[in-house]
Write a protein that holds these residues in place. Structure first.
Motif, PDB file in Angstrom:
ATOM      1  N   GLU A  24     -29.341 -32.802  82.300  1.00  0.00           N
ATOM      2  CA  GLU A  24     -28.902 -34.100  82.685  1.00  0.00           C
ATOM      3  C   GLU A  24     -28.062 -34.111  83.943  1.00  0.00           C
ATOM      4  OE1 GLU A  24     -26.820 -36.295  79.486  1.00  0.00           O
ATOM      5  OE2 GLU A  24     -28.951 -37.040  78.932  1.00  0.00           O
ATOM      6  N   THR A  29     -27.023 -39.738  85.923  1.00  0.00           N
ATOM      7  CA  THR A  29     -26.755 -40.432  84.481  1.00  0.00           C
ATOM      8  C   THR A  29     -27.904 -41.333  83.959  1.00  0.00           C
ATOM      9  OG1 THR A  29     -24.562 -40.476  84.853  1.00  0.00           O
ATOM     10  CG2 THR A  29     -25.068 -41.275  83.016  1.00  0.00           C
ATOM     11  N   THR A  30     -28.344 -41.038  82.422  1.00  0.00           N
ATOM     12  CA  THR A  30     -29.127 -41.868  81.914  1.00  0.00           C
ATOM     13  C   THR A  30     -28.562 -43.196  81.433  1.00  0.00           C
ATOM     14  OG1 THR A  30     -30.432 -39.782  81.168  1.00  0.00           O
ATOM     15  CG2 THR A  30     -30.807 -41.954  80.094  1.00  0.00           C
ATOM     16  N   LYS A  31     -29.133 -44.283  81.743  1.00  0.00           N
ATOM     17  CA  LYS A  31     -28.429 -45.647  81.197  1.00  0.00           C
ATOM     18  C   LYS A  31     -29.217 -46.140  79.905  1.00  0.00           C
ATOM     19  CE  LYS A  31     -26.594 -46.560  85.812  1.00  0.00           C
ATOM     20  NZ  LYS A  31     -26.570 -47.592  87.041  1.00  0.00           N
ATOM     21  N   GLU A  32     -28.696 -46.843  79.056  1.00  0.00           N
ATOM     22  CA  GLU A  32     -29.435 -47.221  78.185  1.00  0.00           C
ATOM     23  C   GLU A  32     -29.349 -48.918  78.134  1.00  0.00           C
ATOM     24  OE1 GLU A  32     -29.399 -45.784  74.123  1.00  0.00           O
ATOM     25  OE2 GLU A  32     -27.918 -44.074  74.797  1.00  0.00           O
ATOM     26  N   ALA A  33     -30.184 -49.482  77.603  1.00  0.00           N
ATOM     27  CA  ALA A  33     -30.291 -51.251  77.372  1.00  0.00           C
ATOM     28  C   ALA A  33     -30.910 -51.795  76.567  1.00  0.00           C
ATOM     29  CB  ALA A  33     -30.239 -51.559  78.949  1.00  0.00           C
ATOM     30  N   TYR A  56     -34.315 -46.428  78.134  1.00  0.00           N
ATOM     31  CA  TYR A  56     -33.452 -45.709  79.274  1.00  0.00           C
ATOM     32  C   TYR A  56     -34.081 -45.728  80.707  1.00  0.00           C
ATOM     33  CZ  TYR A  56     -32.418 -43.887  74.610  1.00  0.00           C
ATOM     34  OH  TYR A  56     -31.693 -43.782  73.119  1.00  0.00           O
ATOM     35  N   THR A  57     -32.810 -46.015  81.602  1.00  0.00           N
ATOM     36  CA  THR A  57     -33.506 -45.691  82.954  1.00  0.00           C
ATOM     37  C   THR A  57     -32.669 -44.522  83.709  1.00  0.00           C
ATOM     38  OG1 THR A  57     -31.936 -47.510  83.665  1.00  0.00           O
ATOM     39  CG2 THR A  57     -34.075 -48.241  83.073  1.00  0.00           C
TER      40      THR A  57
END
Length: 356
Positions: A24, A29-33, A56-57
């Motif tokens: 990472e 940074t990996t984003k979650e939604a 994840y994006t």
């Protein structure tokens, strides 16, 4: 459990966390939604309200989008580890996250997406790979507002879904990269082992028609058996365990690990491959394809000759077969992107629209 085993597990956890951190650090940074489909109709005809798709994006949404699809029962963290993301998402690498917007959805039945263990148990609608792809498409179009993808790429179950993406939405992407997969229906040992996985859990009295109070013991042993039999590589296992004592050690380590799966989720997701068959509609695929498989893949054995004739039906397709070795991991080889990262980068560079 002995201090020695606990110490070994602790070290394994620390190594995993270190690998994730190393990977990472090489990309944003990996984003979650979550995205929710207010109504969703499954191929079975069942209707479901508020179907949740967790995703994840990585990177900037204004960049060309890459849809990355995971394997069966595969946690997304494995796609963010050093061996995969660390070889692909960093500066100058094939899927450089400064240049691409990477989207990793958790399929129906997986992770934090809607699944039987949310409460419905065996009353949850039975889903298939086509349902998963439809939900992914709706996430891309309705949830993220994107009209086009630079690339659709997937591993194992995600690889099979990549074939379906090319058929269902042929103008949606510039390129397709199915990995550790084939377009034919599940058959031979591949399907027989999946069927035995499901039967092993269902025949455990503790399963109780899906109304168990705790996870059935067969869940762990069946999962370990399947994993050893269909992932890991024959040469690699012989290299890692050239004696019975070392082979026992590998088994003992797996038996000592905690159960993290849910039996009903497990039954549903392995059963979801039952009606998969991308062969009849191969002629609908128009996007260039790089098909990546490994010569020691236990689930897709190269000696069957499958793909030899099928690949001729595709307009622009190339098969990259990774040779077997003590370093490859059979069906799991795709988690070691070092074996194909250069090939993937060259392939993408050849597709019009590549951002140099």
């Amino acid at each position: 459990m002995s201090k020695h085993i606990l110490s070994g597990i602790a070290c394994a956890i620390l190594l995993t966390l270190s690998s994730l951190a190393l990977a990472e650090n090489a990309f944003p940074t990996t984003k979650e939604a979550d995205w929710t489909a207010k109504t969703f109709t499954f191929n079975s005809g069942d209707k479901f309200n508020n179907l949740r798709i967790h995703y994840y994006t990585i990177g900037d949404k204004s960049k060309p989008a890459v849809l990355l699809l995971h394997g069966t029962n595969q946690p997304v963290r494995s796609l963010l580890a050093k061996g995969f993301a660390g070889e692909l998402f960093g500066p100058g690498q094939a899927l450089d996250s400064r240049k691409y917007f990477i989207i990793i959805p958790e399929s129906i039945g997986s992770g934090k997406s809607s699944k039987p263990s949310d409460g419905l148990r065996m009353a949850f609608p039975h889903y298939d790979y086509d349902d998963m792809v439809t939900a992914q498409y709706r996430l891309i179009k309705e949830g993220l507002g994107l009209s086009h993808l630079r690339l659709v790429m997937g591993y194992s179950m995600g690889g099979m879904q990549t074939w379906l993406w090319g058929e269902k939405y042929p103008s949606m992407m510039d390129a397709l990269v199915p990995m550790a997969s084939q377009p034919n229906e599940l058959s031979g040992r591949n399907w027989m082992m999946r069927r035995m996985l499901i039967e092993s859990v269902k025949n455990d009295p503790a399963w109780d028609e899906g109304n168990y109070k705790q996870q059935p013991p067969a869940l762990k042993t069946a999962n370990i058996m399947f994993s050893i039999a269909t992932t890991g590589g024959t040469l690699a296992y012989q290299h890692l365990a050239p004696t019975r004592a070392l082979a026992d050690k590998l088994v003992d380590e797996r038996l000592a690990a905690p159960v993290t799966a849910d039996a009903n989720d497990f039954i549903y997701i392995w059963g979801s491959s039952a009606n998969y068959n991308a062969l009849p509609n191969l002629n609908r695929i128009t996007a260039p394809m790089l098909i990546i498989n490994s010569a020691d893949d236990e689930r897709n054995p190269v000696e069957t000759g499958i793909l030899a004739g099928e690949i001729k039906q595709l307009k622009q397709a190339h098969l990259f077969l990774i040779p077997a070795s003590t370093e490859t991991r059979g069906h799991g080889t795709m988690m070691l992107a070092k074996f194909y990262s250069a090939k993937l980068k060259t392939f993408l560079a050849s597709i019009p629209g590549y951002d140099k």
